[in-house]
Motif scaffolding. Structure first.
Motif, PDB file in Angstrom:
ATOM      1  N   HIS A   1       3.313  -9.477  -3.064  1.00 14.05           N
ATOM      2  CA  HIS A   1       2.601 -10.119  -4.167  1.00 14.05           C
ATOM      3  C   HIS A   1       1.694  -9.187  -4.961  1.00 14.05           C
ATOM      4  O   HIS A   1       1.478  -9.399  -6.152  1.00 14.05           O
ATOM      5  N   LEU A   2       1.137  -8.172  -4.311  1.00 11.25           N
ATOM      6  CA  LEU A   2       0.049  -7.420  -4.930  1.00 11.25           C
ATOM      7  C   LEU A   2       0.136  -5.949  -4.530  1.00 11.25           C
ATOM      8  O   LEU A   2       0.418  -5.635  -3.376  1.00 11.25           O
ATOM      9  N   TYR A   3      -0.105  -5.080  -5.496  1.00 12.76           N
ATOM     10  CA  TYR A   3      -0.182  -3.638  -5.221  1.00 12.76           C
ATOM     11  C   TYR A   3      -1.373  -3.084  -5.997  1.00 12.76           C
ATOM     12  O   TYR A   3      -1.253  -2.744  -7.167  1.00 12.76           O
ATOM     13  N   PRO A   4      -2.551  -3.030  -5.352  1.00 10.47           N
ATOM     14  CA  PRO A   4      -3.698  -2.403  -6.001  1.00 10.47           C
ATOM     15  C   PRO A   4      -3.677  -0.897  -5.744  1.00 10.47           C
ATOM     16  O   PRO A   4      -3.572  -0.456  -4.599  1.00 10.47           O
TER      17      PRO A   4
ATOM     18  N   ALA B   1       0.845  -1.193   0.000  1.00 12.43           N
ATOM     19  CA  ALA B   1       0.000   0.000   0.000  1.00 12.43           C
ATOM     20  C   ALA B   1       0.876   1.237   0.000  1.00 12.43           C
ATOM     21  O   ALA B   1       2.057   1.188   0.360  1.00 12.43           O
ATOM     22  N   SER B   2       0.302   2.352  -0.407  1.00 13.58           N
ATOM     23  CA  SER B   2       1.027   3.618  -0.422  1.00 13.58           C
ATOM     24  C   SER B   2       1.155   4.166   0.995  1.00 13.58           C
ATOM     25  O   SER B   2       0.209   4.118   1.784  1.00 13.58           O
ATOM     26  N   ARG B   3       2.328   4.696   1.317  1.00 11.62           N
ATOM     27  CA  ARG B   3       2.527   5.279   2.642  1.00 11.62           C
ATOM     28  C   ARG B   3       1.940   6.689   2.730  1.00 11.62           C
ATOM     29  O   ARG B   3       1.337   7.059   3.737  1.00 11.62           O
ATOM     30  N   SER B   4       2.099   7.470   1.660  1.00  8.63           N
ATOM     31  CA  SER B   4       1.668   8.872   1.712  1.00  8.63           C
ATOM     32  C   SER B   4       0.290   9.107   1.107  1.00  8.63           C
ATOM     33  O   SER B   4      -0.300  10.168   1.305  1.00  8.63           O
ATOM     34  N   HIS B   5      -0.221   8.142   0.354  1.00  9.12           N
ATOM     35  CA  HIS B   5      -1.505   8.325  -0.331  1.00  9.12           C
ATOM     36  C   HIS B   5      -2.393   7.108  -0.091  1.00  9.12           C
ATOM     37  O   HIS B   5      -2.593   6.293  -0.986  1.00  9.12           O
TER      38      HIS B   5
ATOM     39  N   ASP C   1      -5.384   4.569   0.053  1.00  5.04           N
ATOM     40  CA  ASP C   1      -6.558   4.386  -0.797  1.00  5.04           C
ATOM     41  C   ASP C   1      -7.780   4.119   0.072  1.00  5.04           C
ATOM     42  O   ASP C   1      -7.819   3.118   0.799  1.00  5.04           O
ATOM     43  N   PRO C   2      -8.811   4.970   0.010  1.00  6.40           N
ATOM     44  CA  PRO C   2     -10.000   4.744   0.839  1.00  6.40           C
ATOM     45  C   PRO C   2     -10.679   3.411   0.540  1.00  6.40           C
ATOM     46  O   PRO C   2     -11.269   2.800   1.429  1.00  6.40           O
ATOM     47  N   GLY C   3     -10.608   2.947  -0.704  1.00  7.01           N
ATOM     48  CA  GLY C   3     -11.302   1.717  -1.059  1.00  7.01           C
ATOM     49  C   GLY C   3     -10.491   0.455  -0.857  1.00  7.01           C
ATOM     50  O   GLY C   3     -10.981  -0.651  -1.160  1.00  7.01           O
ATOM     51  N   LEU C   4      -9.278   0.577  -0.317  1.00  3.15           N
ATOM     52  CA  LEU C   4      -8.399  -0.593  -0.234  1.00  3.15           C
ATOM     53  C   LEU C   4      -8.943  -1.655   0.723  1.00  3.15           C
ATOM     54  O   LEU C   4      -8.901  -2.854   0.421  1.00  3.15           O
ATOM     55  N   ALA C   5      -9.460  -1.237   1.865  1.00  9.75           N
ATOM     56  CA  ALA C   5      -9.952  -2.219   2.845  1.00  9.75           C
ATOM     57  C   ALA C   5     -11.062  -3.074   2.244  1.00  9.75           C
ATOM     58  O   ALA C   5     -11.093  -4.299   2.422  1.00  9.75           O
ATOM     59  N   ALA C   6     -11.975  -2.440   1.517  1.00 12.82           N
ATOM     60  CA  ALA C   6     -13.064  -3.190   0.880  1.00 12.82           C
ATOM     61  C   ALA C   6     -12.516  -4.143  -0.172  1.00 12.82           C
ATOM     62  O   ALA C   6     -12.975  -5.286  -0.289  1.00 12.82           O
ATOM     63  N   TYR C   7     -11.523  -3.683  -0.931  1.00  9.29           N
ATOM     64  CA  TYR C   7     -10.912  -4.530  -1.954  1.00  9.29           C
ATOM     65  C   TYR C   7     -10.277  -5.771  -1.326  1.00  9.29           C
ATOM     66  O   TYR C   7     -10.412  -6.884  -1.844  1.00  9.29           O
TER      67      TYR C   7
END
Length: 266
Positions: A201-204, A162-166, A168-174
């Motif tokens: 493994h993954l960077y959405p 995940a991004s440290r400075s930005h 993603d609000p939708g990441l938890a749902a994803y």
């Protein structure tokens, strides 16, 4: 692409990185651009070194750079080959005096990244590679060490970057679609380098980025055996009329599923 000697790109990136470190040690002021994003003398100095180096080694080849005015799309659309440059990716991390910022240079051909250089000045670590050019890492100017993206084993906990400075609000749902997830964070395009090295493994990325933020790391990931597509699985293209990117999913493996679970927007 093979008619170009790309070996100079690493040296250009390291020169720019040295200028960034010099400014970090001497102190710097922070100002804001029109979009309210921060900028420092390090961004400007790195940009000047890279643009001068590219002009000398690759005369006549166009460049799109974060710190310079973009050519209008009417001109850009005719470009078959050009460089995409972010002189200091992770300016916020640089301002916080972390190690998680880098210099990015990517070569784009017909809308796709064909070679990328990701250089982390604070650790003197250079990554480079692209499709058909196996990705490598060099530490402190040492020998090239091959790197390889590593897919998760069946049933393994998925490591998600995940991004440290930005955030993603939708990441938890994803992430709720996966049965077992371990989340980590990193600044700048070093997230893509971590994928290329097999560290996750993954960077959405569901929030916005710019083309110069992603292109070099995208190329590096392809050279390491990974993949990056738009969130719907379509090709992630560059030199668009608008240089902003839509959502994407980068991964350490080809394909669209993990243990039968789709990683795309379904």
């Amino acid at each position: 692409m093979h008619d170009l000697d790309l070996s100079a790109l690493g040296g250009i990136a390291r020169l720019a990185g040295q200028a960034i470190l010099d400014i970090a040690r001497s102190g710097f002021a922070v100002t804001e651009k029109e979009d309210q994003s921060p900028v420092t003398a390090a961004d400007t100095a790195s940009s000047g070194i890279i643009l001068a180096g590219l002009a000398q080694v690759f005369p006549g080849l166009p460049v799109v750079c974060e710190e310079t005015e973009d050519a209008p799309y009417a001109a850009r659309r005719t470009w078959k080959r050009f460089f995409l440059v972010d002189p200091l990716d992770g300016t916020k991390e640089f301002i916080r005096r972390t190690d998680e910022y880098c210099v990015l240079i990517a070569l784009i051909e017909k809308g796709s990244p064909v070679y990328g250089v990701v250089y982390a000045p604070a650790t003197d670590t250079l990554f480079c590679g692209g499709p058909g050019i196996p990705s490598v890492r060099r530490v402190a100017g040492g020998p090239a060490e091959p790197i390889r993206a590593v897919p998760p084993a069946p049933g393994e906990e998925i490591c998600v970057m995940a991004s440290r400075s930005h955030p993603d609000p939708g990441l938890a749902a994803y992430l709720r679609r996966f049965p077992a997830v371990r989340q980590t964070s990193r600044g700048s395009a070093l997230k893509l380098a971590a994928l290329a090295m097999g560290a996750c493994h993954l960077y959405p990325r569901l929030g916005p980025t710019m083309e110069w933020d992603i292109a070099a790391g995208h190329a590096l990931l392809l050279g390491a055996g990974g993949e990056l597509t738009a969130y719907d699985g379509s090709p992630f293209l560059y030199n668009k009329p608008d240089l902003r990117n839509g959502p994407f999913v980068a991964r350490s493996f080809p394909g669209e599923t993990i243990d039968g679970v789709s990683i795309l927007n379904v």
